[in-house]
Scaffold this active site. Structure first.
Site, mmCIF file in Angstrom:
data_model
loop_
_atom_site.group_PDB
_atom_site.id
_atom_site.type_symbol
_atom_site.label_atom_id
_atom_site.label_comp_id
_atom_site.label_asym_id
_atom_site.label_seq_id
_atom_site.Cartn_x
_atom_site.Cartn_y
_atom_site.Cartn_z
ATOM 1 N N GLN A 100 67.533 31.211 45.040
ATOM 2 C CA GLN A 100 66.273 31.117 45.919
ATOM 3 C C GLN A 100 65.297 30.266 45.145
ATOM 4 O O GLN A 100 65.318 29.567 43.941
ATOM 5 C CB GLN A 100 65.435 32.658 45.659
ATOM 6 C CG GLN A 100 65.420 33.246 44.582
ATOM 7 C CD GLN A 100 65.239 34.679 44.625
ATOM 8 O OE1 GLN A 100 64.924 35.259 45.637
ATOM 9 N NE2 GLN A 100 65.831 35.094 43.192
ATOM 10 N N GLY B 25 73.918 44.090 44.228
ATOM 11 C CA GLY B 25 73.788 45.345 44.083
ATOM 12 C C GLY B 25 74.924 46.200 44.814
ATOM 13 O O GLY B 25 75.338 47.338 44.477
ATOM 14 N N ASP C 215 64.529 48.003 45.273
ATOM 15 C CA ASP C 215 63.396 47.058 45.402
ATOM 16 C C ASP C 215 64.079 45.799 45.822
ATOM 17 O O ASP C 215 64.112 44.779 45.002
ATOM 18 C CB ASP C 215 62.931 47.114 44.003
ATOM 19 C CG ASP C 215 61.366 46.213 43.854
ATOM 20 O OD1 ASP C 215 61.028 45.880 45.097
ATOM 21 O OD2 ASP C 215 61.069 45.700 42.987
ATOM 22 N N SER C 216 64.296 45.585 46.929
ATOM 23 C CA SER C 216 64.876 44.202 47.454
ATOM 24 C C SER C 216 63.701 43.383 48.419
ATOM 25 O O SER C 216 62.569 44.093 48.361
ATOM 26 C CB SER C 216 65.995 44.446 48.691
ATOM 27 O OG SER C 216 65.413 44.907 49.742
ATOM 28 N N THR C 217 63.996 42.197 48.335
ATOM 29 C CA THR C 217 63.170 41.446 49.121
ATOM 30 C C THR C 217 63.512 41.630 50.753
ATOM 31 O O THR C 217 64.205 42.762 50.919
ATOM 32 C CB THR C 217 63.604 39.751 49.222
ATOM 33 O OG1 THR C 217 64.862 39.492 49.495
ATOM 34 C CG2 THR C 217 63.358 39.342 47.721
#
Length: 276
Positions: free
Chosen positions: A30, A138, A155-157
């Protein structure tokens, strides 16, 4: 000086002034940018989407962390998936009952960038001996691991090329299989006003697997659109019922917080998302 523009929705954008660019580069996964703004402090941006600002990151990190952990009677083992900026890890480690935290983050370069440029937010979290830090996917970790966890925090995008595997039936089944008896799972669920499809997806695909489940909410200024949602699920604990009791059915925080409180915990379950 320049302006960062985030396309939150096809018809809505927000602009934040870049007063100083601290880091800008591309990892294997990213585009990463950290810049300073006189009002918001340091701002972390991934693929042109704001993730956290110094101004209000505690609202998100304390909400996704303390609500599930304090709803559990004795959380000892915690799994965090994502959360590479380290602020959620910082909050988990405040809990004295926690003996081990496993954190799985896809982008190891992102973690190092945050350690370099957001160190004042992290309070040495990555150096805590209770941390088992894994660079990897994950979903793959969950499918191959046999470990059990009292708390799982996702806690992902928002759904994109890097996080698609965290929004599948197989992933949710793996989470359920890795929860210890009485365990609680929490995942960020986007903005109800502008991203109702995320809540609908989680209601149909994640929450349906568990005996209890639902959403709680927080108002986070950085995330335009009003409330931000968190999905929770458990086979034993009804977090919403625990929050409704006059004598709270959750434990009190025995550490300082900037946003979280007993009142906030209760209120987060009363806030209703906008209708899709």
């Amino acid at each position: 000086m320049s302006w960062f523009v985030e396309g939150i929705h096809p018809e809505i954008r927000q602009s934040i002034r870049r007063d100083q660019v601290l880091f800008e580069g591309k990892t294997d996964f990213q585009q990463v940018e950290i810049f300073a703004n006189d009002l918001l402090g340091r701002v972390l941006v991934l693929d042109d989407a704001v993730q956290i600002t110094e101004h209000d990151e505690e609202i998100y990190s304390e909400s996704i962390t303390h609500v599930p952990l304090l709803s559990h009677p004795d959380p000892k083992s915690v799994l965090i998936i994502g959360a590479g900026d380290g602020t959620v890890l910082r909050e988990v480690l405040k809990h004295k009952t926690v003996q081990q935290v496993t954190m799985v983050e896809l982008d190891g370069v992102l973690v190092q960038v945050c350690r370099d440029h957001l160190a004042t937010l992290l309070d040495g979290a990555y150096d805590d001996p209770r941390l088992n830090f894994i660079i990897g996917d994950g979903a793959e970790y969950l499918s191959s691991s046999q470990n059990q966890y009292d708390i799982i925090i996702i806690d992902s995008t928002d759904p994109d090329d890097n996080s698609t595997s965290l929004f599948t039936d197989n992933f949710y089944q793996s989470c359920k299989g890795r929860l210890a008896e009485g365990g609680v799972m929490v995942a960020q669920a986007g903005c109800p006003s502008y991203q109702p499809s995320i809540l609908k997806h989680m209601h149909e695909r994640m929450l349906s697997l568990f005996g209890f489940g639902g959403f709680y909410h927080a108002a986070i200024p950085t995330y335009v659109g009003g409330l931000h949602a968190f999905a929770w699920a458990s086979d034993r604990s009804d977090l919403s019922k625990l929050a409704e009791q006059d004598d709270p059915g959750f434990r009190k925080a025995e550490f300082p917080t900037r946003y979280y409180s007993d009142r906030m915990h209760k209120a987060s379950f009363y806030l209703e998302p906008a209708k899709a």
